[in-house]
Design a protein around this motif. Structure first.
Motif, mmCIF file in Angstrom:
data_model
loop_
_atom_site.group_PDB
_atom_site.id
_atom_site.type_symbol
_atom_site.label_atom_id
_atom_site.label_comp_id
_atom_site.label_asym_id
_atom_site.label_seq_id
_atom_site.Cartn_x
_atom_site.Cartn_y
_atom_site.Cartn_z
ATOM 1 N N VAL A 150 0.834 -1.205 0.000
ATOM 2 C CA VAL A 150 0.000 0.000 0.000
ATOM 3 C C VAL A 150 0.867 1.253 0.000
ATOM 4 N N LEU A 151 1.923 1.244 0.803
ATOM 5 C CA LEU A 151 2.800 2.416 0.859
ATOM 6 C C LEU A 151 3.538 2.629 -0.454
ATOM 7 N N ALA A 152 3.963 1.542 -1.092
ATOM 8 C CA ALA A 152 4.657 1.664 -2.381
ATOM 9 C C ALA A 152 3.710 2.193 -3.451
ATOM 10 N N GLN A 153 2.476 1.744 -3.432
ATOM 11 C CA GLN A 153 1.501 2.248 -4.409
ATOM 12 C C GLN A 153 1.243 3.735 -4.191
ATOM 13 N N ARG A 154 1.139 4.148 -2.929
ATOM 14 C CA ARG A 154 0.902 5.564 -2.630
ATOM 15 C C ARG A 154 2.087 6.391 -3.101
ATOM 16 N N ARG A 155 3.290 5.910 -2.844
ATOM 17 C CA ARG A 155 4.490 6.635 -3.246
ATOM 18 C C ARG A 155 4.570 6.761 -4.764
ATOM 19 N N ARG A 156 4.258 5.676 -5.484
ATOM 20 C CA ARG A 156 4.255 5.740 -6.956
ATOM 21 C C ARG A 156 3.216 6.731 -7.464
ATOM 22 N N ARG A 157 2.019 6.704 -6.865
ATOM 23 C CA ARG A 157 0.971 7.630 -7.294
ATOM 24 C C ARG A 157 1.398 9.081 -7.054
ATOM 25 N N GLN A 158 2.010 9.351 -5.902
ATOM 26 C CA GLN A 158 2.474 10.705 -5.610
ATOM 27 C C GLN A 158 3.563 11.132 -6.582
ATOM 28 N N THR A 159 4.460 10.240 -6.903
ATOM 29 C CA THR A 159 5.539 10.561 -7.835
ATOM 30 C C THR A 159 4.993 10.849 -9.225
ATOM 31 N N VAL A 160 4.018 10.061 -9.649
ATOM 32 C CA VAL A 160 3.415 10.281 -10.975
ATOM 33 C C VAL A 160 2.690 11.619 -11.016
ATOM 34 N N VAL A 161 1.949 11.947 -9.963
ATOM 35 C CA VAL A 161 1.230 13.225 -9.921
ATOM 36 C C VAL A 161 2.214 14.387 -9.973
ATOM 37 N N LEU A 162 3.295 14.304 -9.196
ATOM 38 C CA LEU A 162 4.290 15.376 -9.196
ATOM 39 C C LEU A 162 4.960 15.501 -10.566
ATOM 40 N N ALA A 163 5.309 14.372 -11.180
ATOM 41 C CA ALA A 163 5.946 14.417 -12.502
ATOM 42 C C ALA A 163 5.008 15.035 -13.543
ATOM 43 N N LEU A 164 3.738 14.638 -13.508
ATOM 44 C CA LEU A 164 2.779 15.222 -14.456
ATOM 45 C C LEU A 164 2.614 16.714 -14.233
ATOM 46 N N LEU A 165 2.604 17.134 -12.988
ATOM 47 C CA LEU A 165 2.484 18.567 -12.683
ATOM 48 C C LEU A 165 3.686 19.336 -13.218
ATOM 49 N N LEU A 166 4.876 18.801 -13.009
ATOM 50 C CA LEU A 166 6.075 19.490 -13.501
ATOM 51 C C LEU A 166 6.133 19.507 -15.031
ATOM 52 N N VAL A 167 5.719 18.421 -15.655
ATOM 53 C CA VAL A 167 5.670 18.398 -17.128
ATOM 54 C C VAL A 167 4.661 19.409 -17.641
ATOM 55 N N LEU A 168 3.517 19.505 -16.983
ATOM 56 C CA LEU A 168 2.505 20.480 -17.394
ATOM 57 C C LEU A 168 3.032 21.905 -17.275
#
Length: 111
Positions: free
Chosen positions: A56-74
């Motif tokens: 569960v923690l690894a999934q949360r960390r991956r989701r947070q990383t993806v959201v941050l990466a998408l925000l920075l790309v945007l």
């Protein structure tokens, strides 16, 4: 009638014997292939763990990383879309890379 049943039973047994022989041949081929693979791979180092963590923690960390990466790309895409020169684009890229850890802390802080 008894001869007909005996003939059918003999045909069924013959078919079953053919299928059993085919299965045995396939199992023998599979075993030879696995033995060959074991002989070759016994000299190679084994991996400590395959795949990625799936808790569960690894999934949360991956989701947070993806959201941050998408925000920075945007943000970088918006800078590229609304500027004509390369200096603001490069500056935005460098600032976004340097600010990523801080943004992660601010956006996903545990309360």
């Amino acid at each position: 009638m008894a001869k007909e049943r005996a003939r059918r039973r003999a045909e069924r047994e013959q078919q079953a014997a053919l299928l059993a022989a085919a299965r045995a041949a396939e199992a023998e081929r599979r075993e030879r292939r696995e033995a060959r693979r074991r002989r070759v791979t016994r000299f190679l180092p084994r991996r400590a763990r395959t795949g990625r963590p799936d808790g569960v923690l690894a999934q949360r960390r991956r989701r947070q990383t993806v959201v941050l990466a998408l925000l920075l790309v945007l943000v970088n895409l918006l800078v590229v879309a609304f500027t004509n020169t390369w200096s603001p684009r490069v500056l935005a890229l460098v600032v976004s890379l340097l600010a990523a850890p801080m943004l992660h802390t601010v956006l996903f802080r545990r309360t």
